[in-house]
Motif scaffolding. Structure first.
Motif, PDB file in Angstrom:
ATOM      1  N   ASN A   1      -4.101  -6.704  21.867  1.00 20.91           N
ATOM      2  CA  ASN A   1      -5.397  -6.757  21.387  1.00 20.91           C
ATOM      3  C   ASN A   1      -5.470  -6.579  19.815  1.00 20.91           C
ATOM      4  O   ASN A   1      -4.894  -5.649  19.103  1.00 20.91           O
ATOM      5  CB  ASN A   1      -6.468  -5.394  21.934  1.00 20.91           C
ATOM      6  N   PRO A   2      -6.691  -7.278  19.109  1.00 18.59           N
ATOM      7  CA  PRO A   2      -6.512  -7.425  17.708  1.00 18.59           C
ATOM      8  C   PRO A   2      -7.087  -6.086  17.286  1.00 18.59           C
ATOM      9  O   PRO A   2      -8.024  -5.511  17.746  1.00 18.59           O
ATOM     10  CB  PRO A   2      -7.262  -8.541  17.431  1.00 18.59           C
ATOM     11  N   LEU A   3      -6.574  -5.503  16.051  1.00 19.76           N
ATOM     12  CA  LEU A   3      -6.981  -4.089  15.457  1.00 19.76           C
ATOM     13  C   LEU A   3      -7.696  -4.590  14.313  1.00 19.76           C
ATOM     14  O   LEU A   3      -7.357  -5.130  13.244  1.00 19.76           O
ATOM     15  CB  LEU A   3      -5.832  -3.382  14.782  1.00 19.76           C
ATOM     16  N   VAL A   4      -9.017  -4.562  14.513  1.00 19.74           N
ATOM     17  CA  VAL A   4     -10.032  -4.837  13.468  1.00 19.74           C
ATOM     18  C   VAL A   4     -10.284  -3.626  12.351  1.00 19.74           C
ATOM     19  O   VAL A   4      -9.930  -2.526  12.657  1.00 19.74           O
ATOM     20  CB  VAL A   4     -11.536  -4.831  14.115  1.00 19.74           C
ATOM     21  N   ASN A   5     -10.243  -4.321  11.029  1.00 19.68           N
ATOM     22  CA  ASN A   5     -10.618  -3.415   9.918  1.00 19.68           C
ATOM     23  C   ASN A   5      -9.210  -2.467   9.832  1.00 19.68           C
ATOM     24  O   ASN A   5      -9.404  -1.325   9.182  1.00 19.68           O
ATOM     25  CB  ASN A   5     -11.613  -2.246  10.138  1.00 19.68           C
ATOM     26  N   THR A   6      -8.089  -2.833   9.950  1.00 20.80           N
ATOM     27  CA  THR A   6      -6.843  -2.274   9.622  1.00 20.80           C
ATOM     28  C   THR A   6      -6.731  -2.602   8.022  1.00 20.80           C
ATOM     29  O   THR A   6      -6.613  -3.701   7.743  1.00 20.80           O
ATOM     30  CB  THR A   6      -5.670  -2.809  10.530  1.00 20.80           C
ATOM     31  N   ASN A   7      -6.081  -1.406   7.485  1.00 22.14           N
ATOM     32  CA  ASN A   7      -5.654  -1.529   5.751  1.00 22.14           C
ATOM     33  C   ASN A   7      -4.521  -1.823   5.906  1.00 22.14           C
ATOM     34  O   ASN A   7      -3.439  -1.488   6.392  1.00 22.14           O
ATOM     35  CB  ASN A   7      -6.124  -0.393   5.222  1.00 22.14           C
ATOM     36  N   VAL A   8      -3.990  -3.201   5.105  1.00 25.03           N
ATOM     37  CA  VAL A   8      -2.616  -3.504   4.904  1.00 25.03           C
ATOM     38  C   VAL A   8      -2.537  -3.168   3.348  1.00 25.03           C
ATOM     39  O   VAL A   8      -3.059  -3.812   2.617  1.00 25.03           O
ATOM     40  CB  VAL A   8      -2.351  -4.854   5.226  1.00 25.03           C
ATOM     41  N   ILE A   9      -1.756  -2.351   2.720  1.00 23.07           N
ATOM     42  CA  ILE A   9      -1.507  -2.153   1.299  1.00 23.07           C
ATOM     43  C   ILE A   9      -0.157  -2.228   0.926  1.00 23.07           C
ATOM     44  O   ILE A   9       0.922  -1.801   1.398  1.00 23.07           O
ATOM     45  CB  ILE A   9      -2.087  -0.673   0.988  1.00 23.07           C
ATOM     46  N   ALA A  10       0.019  -3.048  -0.120  1.00 15.17           N
ATOM     47  CA  ALA A  10       1.306  -3.501  -0.748  1.00 15.17           C
ATOM     48  C   ALA A  10       1.327  -2.593  -2.256  1.00 15.17           C
ATOM     49  O   ALA A  10       0.639  -2.959  -3.126  1.00 15.17           O
ATOM     50  CB  ALA A  10       1.398  -4.954  -0.919  1.00 15.17           C
ATOM     51  N   THR A  11       2.364  -1.761  -2.353  1.00 10.49           N
ATOM     52  CA  THR A  11       2.206  -0.838  -3.514  1.00 10.49           C
ATOM     53  C   THR A  11       3.914  -1.492  -4.259  1.00 10.49           C
ATOM     54  O   THR A  11       4.824  -1.398  -3.574  1.00 10.49           O
ATOM     55  CB  THR A  11       2.548   0.556  -3.393  1.00 10.49           C
ATOM     56  N   PRO A  12       3.832  -1.932  -5.459  1.00  6.98           N
ATOM     57  CA  PRO A  12       5.048  -2.249  -6.170  1.00  6.98           C
ATOM     58  C   PRO A  12       5.870  -1.049  -6.227  1.00  6.98           C
ATOM     59  O   PRO A  12       5.582   0.076  -6.727  1.00  6.98           O
ATOM     60  CB  PRO A  12       4.399  -2.912  -7.527  1.00  6.98           C
ATOM     61  N   LEU A  13       7.241  -1.531  -6.116  1.00  8.89           N
ATOM     62  CA  LEU A  13       8.242  -0.211  -6.166  1.00  8.89           C
ATOM     63  C   LEU A  13       8.565  -0.148  -7.506  1.00  8.89           C
ATOM     64  O   LEU A  13       9.075   1.041  -8.043  1.00  8.89           O
ATOM     65  CB  LEU A  13       9.240  -0.461  -5.286  1.00  8.89           C
ATOM     66  N   LEU A  14       8.869  -1.169  -8.637  1.00  4.15           N
ATOM     67  CA  LEU A  14       9.594  -1.069  -9.768  1.00  4.15           C
ATOM     68  C   LEU A  14       8.691  -0.877 -10.737  1.00  4.15           C
ATOM     69  O   LEU A  14       9.133  -0.207 -11.826  1.00  4.15           O
ATOM     70  CB  LEU A  14      10.502  -2.120 -10.068  1.00  4.15           C
ATOM     71  N   GLU A  15       7.494  -1.568 -10.789  1.00  8.47           N
ATOM     72  CA  GLU A  15       6.895  -1.535 -12.100  1.00  8.47           C
ATOM     73  C   GLU A  15       5.508  -0.703 -11.727  1.00  8.47           C
ATOM     74  O   GLU A  15       4.769  -0.706 -10.828  1.00  8.47           O
ATOM     75  CB  GLU A  15       6.171  -3.013 -12.479  1.00  8.47           C
ATOM     76  N   ALA A  16       5.372   0.434 -12.883  1.00 12.66           N
ATOM     77  CA  ALA A  16       4.559   1.436 -12.809  1.00 12.66           C
ATOM     78  C   ALA A  16       3.116   0.979 -12.961  1.00 12.66           C
ATOM     79  O   ALA A  16       2.081   1.412 -12.494  1.00 12.66           O
ATOM     80  CB  ALA A  16       4.769   2.478 -13.688  1.00 12.66           C
ATOM     81  N   ASN A  17       3.091  -0.243 -13.716  1.00  8.04           N
ATOM     82  CA  ASN A  17       1.581  -0.727 -14.091  1.00  8.04           C
ATOM     83  C   ASN A  17       1.303  -1.739 -13.263  1.00  8.04           C
ATOM     84  O   ASN A  17       0.253  -2.478 -13.768  1.00  8.04           O
ATOM     85  CB  ASN A  17       1.744  -0.851 -15.635  1.00  8.04           C
ATOM     86  N   ALA A  18       1.988  -2.338 -12.401  1.00  4.86           N
ATOM     87  CA  ALA A  18       1.651  -3.459 -11.365  1.00  4.86           C
ATOM     88  C   ALA A  18       0.489  -3.071 -10.607  1.00  4.86           C
ATOM     89  O   ALA A  18       0.449  -2.012 -10.284  1.00  4.86           O
ATOM     90  CB  ALA A  18       3.046  -3.607 -10.717  1.00  4.86           C
ATOM     91  N   GLN A  19      -0.146  -4.146 -10.472  1.00  2.00           N
ATOM     92  CA  GLN A  19      -1.390  -3.920  -9.250  1.00  2.00           C
ATOM     93  C   GLN A  19      -0.958  -3.506  -7.975  1.00  2.00           C
ATOM     94  O   GLN A  19      -0.215  -4.339  -7.579  1.00  2.00           O
ATOM     95  CB  GLN A  19      -2.334  -5.017  -9.584  1.00  2.00           C
ATOM     96  N   ILE A  20      -1.789  -2.806  -7.202  1.00  2.00           N
ATOM     97  CA  ILE A  20      -1.687  -2.558  -5.713  1.00  2.00           C
ATOM     98  C   ILE A  20      -2.354  -3.683  -5.258  1.00  2.00           C
ATOM     99  O   ILE A  20      -3.586  -3.948  -5.772  1.00  2.00           O
ATOM    100  CB  ILE A  20      -2.080  -1.157  -5.431  1.00  2.00           C
ATOM    101  N   LYS A  21      -2.082  -4.100  -4.184  1.00  2.00           N
ATOM    102  CA  LYS A  21      -2.473  -5.302  -3.507  1.00  2.00           C
ATOM    103  C   LYS A  21      -2.955  -4.776  -2.034  1.00  2.00           C
ATOM    104  O   LYS A  21      -2.053  -4.021  -1.604  1.00  2.00           O
ATOM    105  CB  LYS A  21      -1.623  -6.504  -3.351  1.00  2.00           C
ATOM    106  N   PHE A  22      -3.976  -5.246  -1.454  1.00  2.00           N
ATOM    107  CA  PHE A  22      -4.507  -4.906  -0.354  1.00  2.00           C
ATOM    108  C   PHE A  22      -5.258  -5.936   0.471  1.00  2.00           C
ATOM    109  O   PHE A  22      -5.832  -6.769  -0.151  1.00  2.00           O
ATOM    110  CB  PHE A  22      -5.213  -3.569  -0.174  1.00  2.00           C
ATOM    111  N   SER A  23      -5.077  -5.695   1.855  1.00  2.00           N
ATOM    112  CA  SER A  23      -6.026  -6.648   2.619  1.00  2.00           C
ATOM    113  C   SER A  23      -6.796  -5.769   3.739  1.00  2.00           C
ATOM    114  O   SER A  23      -5.987  -4.851   4.074  1.00  2.00           O
ATOM    115  CB  SER A  23      -5.190  -7.727   3.249  1.00  2.00           C
ATOM    116  N   ILE A  24      -7.677  -6.098   4.382  1.00  2.00           N
ATOM    117  CA  ILE A  24      -8.370  -5.789   5.758  1.00  2.00           C
ATOM    118  C   ILE A  24      -8.296  -6.521   6.600  1.00  2.00           C
ATOM    119  O   ILE A  24      -8.887  -7.814   6.533  1.00  2.00           O
ATOM    120  CB  ILE A  24      -9.783  -4.847   5.309  1.00  2.00           C
ATOM    121  N   SER A  25      -8.072  -6.306   7.831  1.00  2.00           N
ATOM    122  CA  SER A  25      -7.910  -7.075   8.930  1.00  2.00           C
ATOM    123  C   SER A  25      -9.129  -7.554   9.223  1.00  2.00           C
ATOM    124  O   SER A  25      -9.991  -6.895   9.299  1.00  2.00           O
ATOM    125  CB  SER A  25      -6.966  -6.695   9.961  1.00  2.00           C
TER     126      SER A  25
END
Length: 90
Positions: free
Chosen positions: A35-59
């Protein structure tokens, strides 16, 4: 009209160059019964660059998500849904 062609060509080349520097990750988030999980947060945090932007999506209502990430960076991907344990993928 002839002046429009070089401008259009430069614009098309610019789109190609910028899209080559990123990757897209997309998929579905479902529970154990598929069953699909609605409004799930998917967050991508960069590992090497401290000033790189965090990316995210909501299902979506179908469990679909899409992330656009920089191709030359490693990320830690976190998936969070209310009332479930968090899952991290590296």
């Amino acid at each position: 009209m002839p002046k429009l062609f070089p401008s259009l060509l430069i614009f098309i080349l610019f789109i190609g160059v910028t899209s080559a520097q990123s990757i897209q990750i997309d998929g579905f988030i479902t529970d154990s019964l598929q069953n699909p999980l609605v409004n799930t947060n998917v967050i991508a945090t960069p590992l090497l660059e401290a000033n790189a932007q965090i990316k995210f999506s909501i299902s979506s209502s179908k469990g679909e998500y899409r992330l656009k990430l920089e191709s030359n960076l490693p990320y830690l991907i976190k998936v969070r849904y209310l009332r479930m344990r968090k899952k991290e993928i590296q």
